[in-house]
Design a protein around this motif. Structure first.
Motif, PDB file in Angstrom:
ATOM      1  N   SER A 189      64.266  86.320 167.009  1.00  0.00           N
ATOM      2  CA  SER A 189      63.304  87.419 166.857  1.00  0.00           C
ATOM      3  C   SER A 189      63.514  88.099 165.509  1.00  0.00           C
ATOM      4  N   GLN A 190      62.532  88.865 165.083  1.00  0.00           N
ATOM      5  CA  GLN A 190      62.640  89.532 163.787  1.00  0.00           C
ATOM      6  C   GLN A 190      63.760  90.565 163.783  1.00  0.00           C
ATOM      7  N   MET A 191      63.938  91.263 164.889  1.00  0.00           N
ATOM      8  CA  MET A 191      65.010  92.248 164.970  1.00  0.00           C
ATOM      9  C   MET A 191      66.373  91.572 164.817  1.00  0.00           C
ATOM     10  N   ALA A 192      66.556  90.454 165.543  1.00  0.00           N
ATOM     11  CA  ALA A 192      67.838  89.747 165.469  1.00  0.00           C
ATOM     12  C   ALA A 192      68.085  89.257 164.053  1.00  0.00           C
ATOM     13  N   LEU A 193      67.019  88.777 163.407  1.00  0.00           N
ATOM     14  CA  LEU A 193      67.161  88.292 162.042  1.00  0.00           C
ATOM     15  C   LEU A 193      67.491  89.436 161.084  1.00  0.00           C
ATOM     16  N   ALA A 194      66.797  90.549 161.259  1.00  0.00           N
ATOM     17  CA  ALA A 194      67.064  91.709 160.399  1.00  0.00           C
ATOM     18  C   ALA A 194      68.519  92.154 160.550  1.00  0.00           C
ATOM     19  N   ARG A 195      69.000  92.184 161.785  1.00  0.00           N
ATOM     20  CA  ARG A 195      70.394  92.563 162.011  1.00  0.00           C
ATOM     21  C   ARG A 195      71.331  91.600 161.304  1.00  0.00           C
ATOM     22  N   ALA A 196      71.047  90.313 161.434  1.00  0.00           N
ATOM     23  CA  ALA A 196      71.913  89.305 160.809  1.00  0.00           C
ATOM     24  C   ALA A 196      71.905  89.445 159.291  1.00  0.00           C
ATOM     25  N   LEU A 197      70.775  89.863 158.750  1.00  0.00           N
ATOM     26  CA  LEU A 197      70.673  89.998 157.295  1.00  0.00           C
ATOM     27  C   LEU A 197      71.149  91.363 156.822  1.00  0.00           C
ATOM     28  N   GLY A 198      71.337  92.284 157.782  1.00  0.00           N
ATOM     29  CA  GLY A 198      71.784  93.615 157.400  1.00  0.00           C
ATOM     30  C   GLY A 198      70.706  94.444 156.721  1.00  0.00           C
ATOM     31  N   ILE A 199      69.445  94.164 157.055  1.00  0.00           N
ATOM     32  CA  ILE A 199      68.353  94.950 156.479  1.00  0.00           C
ATOM     33  C   ILE A 199      67.508  95.547 157.584  1.00  0.00           C
ATOM     34  N   ASP A 200      66.662  96.501 157.196  1.00  0.00           N
ATOM     35  CA  ASP A 200      65.801  97.163 158.166  1.00  0.00           C
ATOM     36  C   ASP A 200      64.703  96.208 158.619  1.00  0.00           C
ATOM     37  N   ARG A 201      64.225  96.375 159.844  1.00  0.00           N
ATOM     38  CA  ARG A 201      63.181  95.466 160.328  1.00  0.00           C
ATOM     39  C   ARG A 201      61.888  95.623 159.550  1.00  0.00           C
ATOM     40  N   SER A 202      61.652  96.816 159.022  1.00  0.00           N
ATOM     41  CA  SER A 202      60.424  96.999 158.238  1.00  0.00           C
ATOM     42  C   SER A 202      60.520  96.310 156.875  1.00  0.00           C
ATOM     43  N   THR A 203      61.733  96.130 156.396  1.00  0.00           N
ATOM     44  CA  THR A 203      61.916  95.423 155.125  1.00  0.00           C
ATOM     45  C   THR A 203      61.603  93.943 155.290  1.00  0.00           C
ATOM     46  N   LEU A 204      61.855  93.444 156.499  1.00  0.00           N
ATOM     47  CA  LEU A 204      61.695  92.018 156.751  1.00  0.00           C
ATOM     48  C   LEU A 204      60.231  91.586 156.753  1.00  0.00           C
ATOM     49  N   VAL A 205      59.361  92.481 157.158  1.00  0.00           N
ATOM     50  CA  VAL A 205      57.952  92.124 157.358  1.00  0.00           C
ATOM     51  C   VAL A 205      57.307  91.461 156.129  1.00  0.00           C
ATOM     52  N   PRO A 206      57.326  92.109 154.953  1.00  0.00           N
ATOM     53  CA  PRO A 206      56.672  91.464 153.805  1.00  0.00           C
ATOM     54  C   PRO A 206      57.354  90.169 153.368  1.00  0.00           C
ATOM     55  N   ILE A 207      58.654  90.044 153.639  1.00  0.00           N
ATOM     56  CA  ILE A 207      59.365  88.809 153.291  1.00  0.00           C
ATOM     57  C   ILE A 207      58.851  87.662 154.151  1.00  0.00           C
ATOM     58  N   LEU A 208      58.744  87.904 155.448  1.00  0.00           N
ATOM     59  CA  LEU A 208      58.218  86.881 156.347  1.00  0.00           C
ATOM     60  C   LEU A 208      56.762  86.576 156.019  1.00  0.00           C
ATOM     61  N   ASP A 209      55.997  87.609 155.672  1.00  0.00           N
ATOM     62  CA  ASP A 209      54.598  87.391 155.285  1.00  0.00           C
ATOM     63  C   ASP A 209      54.512  86.358 154.154  1.00  0.00           C
ATOM     64  N   ARG A 210      55.364  86.558 153.152  1.00  0.00           N
ATOM     65  CA  ARG A 210      55.342  85.681 151.979  1.00  0.00           C
ATOM     66  C   ARG A 210      55.725  84.251 152.357  1.00  0.00           C
ATOM     67  N   LEU A 211      56.819  84.116 153.121  1.00  0.00           N
ATOM     68  CA  LEU A 211      57.289  82.794 153.526  1.00  0.00           C
ATOM     69  C   LEU A 211      56.260  82.102 154.414  1.00  0.00           C
ATOM     70  N   GLN A 212      55.610  82.887 155.247  1.00  0.00           N
ATOM     71  CA  GLN A 212      54.579  82.322 156.114  1.00  0.00           C
ATOM     72  C   GLN A 212      53.363  81.887 155.296  1.00  0.00           C
ATOM     73  N   ALA A 213      53.034  82.684 154.274  1.00  0.00           N
ATOM     74  CA  ALA A 213      51.905  82.335 153.402  1.00  0.00           C
ATOM     75  C   ALA A 213      52.195  81.032 152.649  1.00  0.00           C
ATOM     76  N   ARG A 214      53.488  80.751 152.415  1.00  0.00           N
ATOM     77  CA  ARG A 214      53.861  79.511 151.742  1.00  0.00           C
ATOM     78  C   ARG A 214      54.003  78.353 152.727  1.00  0.00           C
ATOM     79  N   ASP A 215      53.708  78.630 153.984  1.00  0.00           N
ATOM     80  CA  ASP A 215      53.764  77.617 155.035  1.00  0.00           C
ATOM     81  C   ASP A 215      55.172  77.050 155.224  1.00  0.00           C
ATOM     82  N   LEU A 216      56.180  77.911 155.072  1.00  0.00           N
ATOM     83  CA  LEU A 216      57.557  77.477 155.298  1.00  0.00           C
ATOM     84  C   LEU A 216      58.037  77.871 156.685  1.00  0.00           C
ATOM     85  N   LEU A 217      57.343  78.803 157.288  1.00  0.00           N
ATOM     86  CA  LEU A 217      57.854  79.457 158.499  1.00  0.00           C
ATOM     87  C   LEU A 217      56.673  79.999 159.308  1.00  0.00           C
ATOM     88  N   VAL A 218      56.850  80.062 160.609  1.00  0.00           N
ATOM     89  CA  VAL A 218      55.795  80.617 161.471  1.00  0.00           C
ATOM     90  C   VAL A 218      56.339  81.671 162.418  1.00  0.00           C
TER      91      VAL A 218
END
Lengths: 158, 158
Positions: free
Chosen positions: B66-95
DNA sequence: CGAATTTGTTTGCTCCCCAAACATTCGCCG
DNA sequence: CGGCGAATGTTTGGGGAGCAAACAAATTCG
């Protein structure tokens, strides 16, 4: 084969090859050390970033420095430096004086308040450094700094 | 007393106590290593940040995260993760797939293209790691990672 | 069932970084 | 000595990383 898909709350994640990567360890440690630095200053009611501290030391030890020379020493673009100096100047820690010899450049210098503040900051930095090195012997600390410098030398800037 | 005020072009600056600080060495090395990482990828016509690489590895090795679990593992806020995932998803690397068990969370996974890309990226990271460690013996590399981890453990998160 | 909590998202803010354009000033060279 | 190229500081524009607060939807717990 493998484990059932992650479901239990906060089971330690599989980090794959990450723990064997020097860059990964570097990044995580840097982040933790940065947080400790900020916490040390916040606890003392002060506010300063590691970068700002380095800048103040450089200006203190090299009076009359120009912004270009400072930017080169910091490894950042001269345009990046502008708002940083603006902030420090607004806090009355530093001044941009006109250079007597070159009308294009500014002669950077600490204000009296800046020198006093830097003395306080230096004490806090020593406290901070002591804590982050608390798990290492002095020999290990020297080794760590030496290894880091050697790694830095091997990284290509381009 | 002391030296005449800095004037000659690019005379090495006085860095004061900075070179003895672990935090300073850490910051400078981190910056150089980051630049080498970026240059390695740019040369190969790829574009990725160290943080994005770590994220991809984590998602690859922990399918359904989940995004929360990933954010915790990365040591960043869950709101910080959102645009990062957006970008990776836009590049079709992740869903972001809907979780079958919990309607609030997303089950993160690499796309087939993401897995192929990660294999390429991993090769580049190996090249990069080899270069930055080229001045160190394998024993020294292990020592460095070990010392970094111990420093990280000593830094307080608050 | 209803209230409290969790999750992902959005918005707003700060900071760091670079590139490009610009006016001012210097330094060199014809 | 006059003009032209180079250097300097600034502004503007763009991108990314990070947090806090507010919000809707969904889950969990009383």
């Amino acid at each position: 084969m493998g484990r059932p898909p992650a479901s239990s709350p906060s089971r330690p994640l599989d980090r794959g090859l990450l723990p064997s990567l020097m860059g990964y360890a570097l990044r995580r440690t840097q982040s933790a050390v940065f947080a400790d630095f900020a916490a040390t200053f916040a606890t003392a009611g002060e506010s300063l970033s590691p970068g700002e501290f380095g800048l103040l030391v450089l200006v203190d030890r090299n009076a009359g420095l120009s912004q270009m020379a400072l930017a080169r020493a910091l490894g950042i673009d001269r345009s990046t430096l502008v708002p940083i100096l603006d902030r420090l100047q607004a806090r009355d820690l530093l001044v941009r004086r006109p250079s007597p010899t070159d009308g294009r450049t500014h002669a950077l210098a600490l204000t009296p308040a800046g020198r006093k503040a830097l003395a306080r900051f230096s004490r806090l930095v020593r406290t901070h450094e002591k804590r982050i090195a608390s798990g290492l012997s002095t020999a290990e600390t020297r080794t760590l700094i030496d290894l880091l410098e050697r790694v830095r030398a091997s990284a290509r800037s381009l």
